[in-house]
Scaffold this active site. Sequence first.
Site, PDB file in Angstrom:
ATOM      1  N   TYR A 148     -33.015 -41.213  24.406  1.00  0.00           N
ATOM      2  CA  TYR A 148     -31.948 -40.218  24.250  1.00  0.00           C
ATOM      3  C   TYR A 148     -32.484 -39.047  23.434  1.00  0.00           C
ATOM      4  O   TYR A 148     -33.053 -39.247  22.355  1.00  0.00           O
ATOM      5  CB  TYR A 148     -30.735 -40.834  23.542  1.00  0.00           C
ATOM      6  CG  TYR A 148     -29.596 -39.858  23.332  1.00  0.00           C
ATOM      7  CD1 TYR A 148     -28.971 -39.258  24.423  1.00  0.00           C
ATOM      8  CD2 TYR A 148     -29.149 -39.520  22.058  1.00  0.00           C
ATOM      9  CE1 TYR A 148     -27.932 -38.355  24.250  1.00  0.00           C
ATOM     10  CE2 TYR A 148     -28.110 -38.622  21.870  1.00  0.00           C
ATOM     11  CZ  TYR A 148     -27.502 -38.037  22.975  1.00  0.00           C
ATOM     12  OH  TYR A 148     -26.472 -37.140  22.802  1.00  0.00           O
ATOM     13  N   ASP A 244     -39.502 -36.903  19.516  1.00  0.00           N
ATOM     14  CA  ASP A 244     -38.129 -36.682  19.092  1.00  0.00           C
ATOM     15  C   ASP A 244     -37.895 -37.571  17.877  1.00  0.00           C
ATOM     16  O   ASP A 244     -37.695 -38.780  17.994  1.00  0.00           O
ATOM     17  CB  ASP A 244     -37.168 -37.043  20.231  1.00  0.00           C
ATOM     18  CG  ASP A 244     -35.708 -36.928  19.813  1.00  0.00           C
ATOM     19  OD1 ASP A 244     -35.446 -36.750  18.607  1.00  0.00           O
ATOM     20  OD2 ASP A 244     -34.836 -37.045  20.693  1.00  0.00           O
ATOM     21  N   LYS A 272     -30.655 -34.885  11.677  1.00  0.00           N
ATOM     22  CA  LYS A 272     -29.955 -35.935  10.939  1.00  0.00           C
ATOM     23  C   LYS A 272     -30.400 -36.179   9.494  1.00  0.00           C
ATOM     24  O   LYS A 272     -29.829 -35.646   8.565  1.00  0.00           O
ATOM     25  CB  LYS A 272     -30.062 -37.245  11.717  1.00  0.00           C
ATOM     26  CG  LYS A 272     -29.477 -37.143  13.135  1.00  0.00           C
ATOM     27  CD  LYS A 272     -29.104 -38.473  13.690  1.00  0.00           C
ATOM     28  CE  LYS A 272     -28.791 -38.409  15.168  1.00  0.00           C
ATOM     29  NZ  LYS A 272     -27.542 -38.986  15.569  1.00  0.00           N
TER      30      LYS A 272
HETATM   31  C1  LIG Z   1     -33.214 -39.456  19.156  1.00  0.00           C
HETATM   32  C2  LIG Z   1     -32.126 -38.433  19.207  1.00  0.00           C
HETATM   33  N1  LIG Z   1     -32.417 -37.194  19.619  1.00  0.00           N
HETATM   34  C3  LIG Z   1     -31.496 -36.223  19.659  1.00  0.00           C
HETATM   35  C4  LIG Z   1     -30.189 -36.466  19.297  1.00  0.00           C
HETATM   36  C5  LIG Z   1     -29.166 -35.381  19.358  1.00  0.00           C
HETATM   37  O1  LIG Z   1     -28.786 -34.984  18.090  1.00  0.00           O
HETATM   38  P1  LIG Z   1     -27.393 -34.215  17.851  1.00  0.00           P
HETATM   39  O2  LIG Z   1     -26.299 -35.230  18.097  1.00  0.00           O
HETATM   40  O3  LIG Z   1     -27.472 -33.740  16.443  1.00  0.00           O
HETATM   41  O4  LIG Z   1     -27.339 -33.096  18.828  1.00  0.00           O
HETATM   42  C6  LIG Z   1     -29.832 -37.738  18.857  1.00  0.00           C
HETATM   43  C7  LIG Z   1     -28.443 -38.028  18.457  1.00  0.00           C
HETATM   44  O5  LIG Z   1     -28.026 -39.143  18.294  1.00  0.00           O
HETATM   45  C8  LIG Z   1     -30.820 -38.758  18.832  1.00  0.00           C
HETATM   46  O6  LIG Z   1     -30.509 -40.013  18.472  1.00  0.00           O
END
Ligand SMILES: Cc1ncc(COP(=O)(O)O)c(C=O)c1O
Length: 438
Positions: A148, A244, A272
């Site tokens: 994700y 990521d 985060k």
């Molecule tokens: C691995 C990862 N990348 C990107 C995101 C997207 O982040 P945001 O919800 O701040 O857009 C998340 C969100 O849970 C994530 O877990």
Amino acid sequence: MSIEFERKKRSDYEEQLLATAARLLPASARTPTMSLDAAMVVKEGHGSKLTDMSGNTYIDYLLGSGPMFLGHAHPAVVAAVRDYLERGSSYLLPNEPAILLAEEIVEAVPCAERVCYASSGSDSTFFALRLARAFRKRDKILKFEGGYHGQGDHVMMSNQWTKEPGELPAPVPNSEGIPSSVREEVLVAPFNDIERTADLIAKHHDELGAVIVEPMQRTIPPRDGFLQGLRELTAEREIPLVFDEVVTGFRLAYGSAQEYYGVVPDLCAMGKSLSGGHPISVICGSDEIMRFAEGVRKILGGYVALTGTFSGNPISCVAARAVLQELRREGAYDALFAKGRRLMAALQKSLDAAGIPAQVSGEPPAFQPWFTEQAVVDFPSSQSADPMLGFRFSQLLLDRGILKAHEKFFVSMVHSDEDIDLTIEAIEDAVQELKESL
Ligand SMILES: Cc1ncc(COP(=O)(O)O)c(C=O)c1O
């Protein structure tokens, strides 16, 4: 010590607020488990605890889906933000906190030579991929099945919530409304399978602008050699490798997953954990690629647009600096890992003792039980887990004063030993009830 939690009935006012939310906020009326009974309106959070409008206080392992790594309303973050607020909140122009934070990120994160800011994790993966494509002058991206990376059209494909996986490398969109043409730009590889990934890269390398991966995919750690293999394959073909680290950044180690697993990507997206709960995300990486964002290229050519009204706003940046200062405290990560290890071990032990087939996987700061007999090592094995049992277990914990997402537990720097003791007691009790209901 024992867990004495009895969930208070929802107050009329909380019921009213929930009804208004259901009417006006189609996307935001969320519950922490699938059950409507779990719906709540948050009143406030302090440290490791969250309180709803009806006066129930939970030990929080949702942590706002990860940002509240220092707990809620951490005094150092609150003080930093409060002090700065008098100077204004957003200027678009360079400001001291944004510049000083960039220095700290470059010092901490192995791949980071330069830094750009955005507001959400989704923004950061979106911009990292744009930079990579511009550098490499190719359009396609390769992502991993089950990974994700936020809500961007290209990455909302074949993620964790894919019910019916397609034939790899064809992507499966995870939302309506994504233009069908976007599918042409995305290839999907099997996470933790370096041989099949190598075959795909060998076949498609000349079309690829980037390979993007969560170094720990959801709560599935990389197999020995997987990230190293990916690093070698992408370096050989000069394809930018994007980590990521929106979840793992500053969480698995101060230098993030790239330090923890010892593999350095070309670009990295983070959000985060460094935010202290404020809208900020980071794109960082090698100068060679990051320089595409330099404004002067608007005139000279070769510019990658990567701006946002709130990017690098001073409030988010002072909050992040306060967070990083706390994370640099001696022993901070050792204490975090000790708490997470205790919880992971107790959870697995309770489930084993009850004879409930489940695998606790992840790393101590972020982990989850998968309700399956199979070892969870990749997307197909994670698909063998029963999500309904996961929801039910989260609900049983909520009834015992433990708040978590229906998937992960996020452990914060401020959960106390007493929180962990109470949580273990609640886990044991919830597992018993789960067993009796099977
Ligand atoms: C691995 C990862 N990348 C990107 C995101 C997207 O982040 P945001 O919800 O701040 O857009 C998340 C969100 O849970 C994530 O877990």
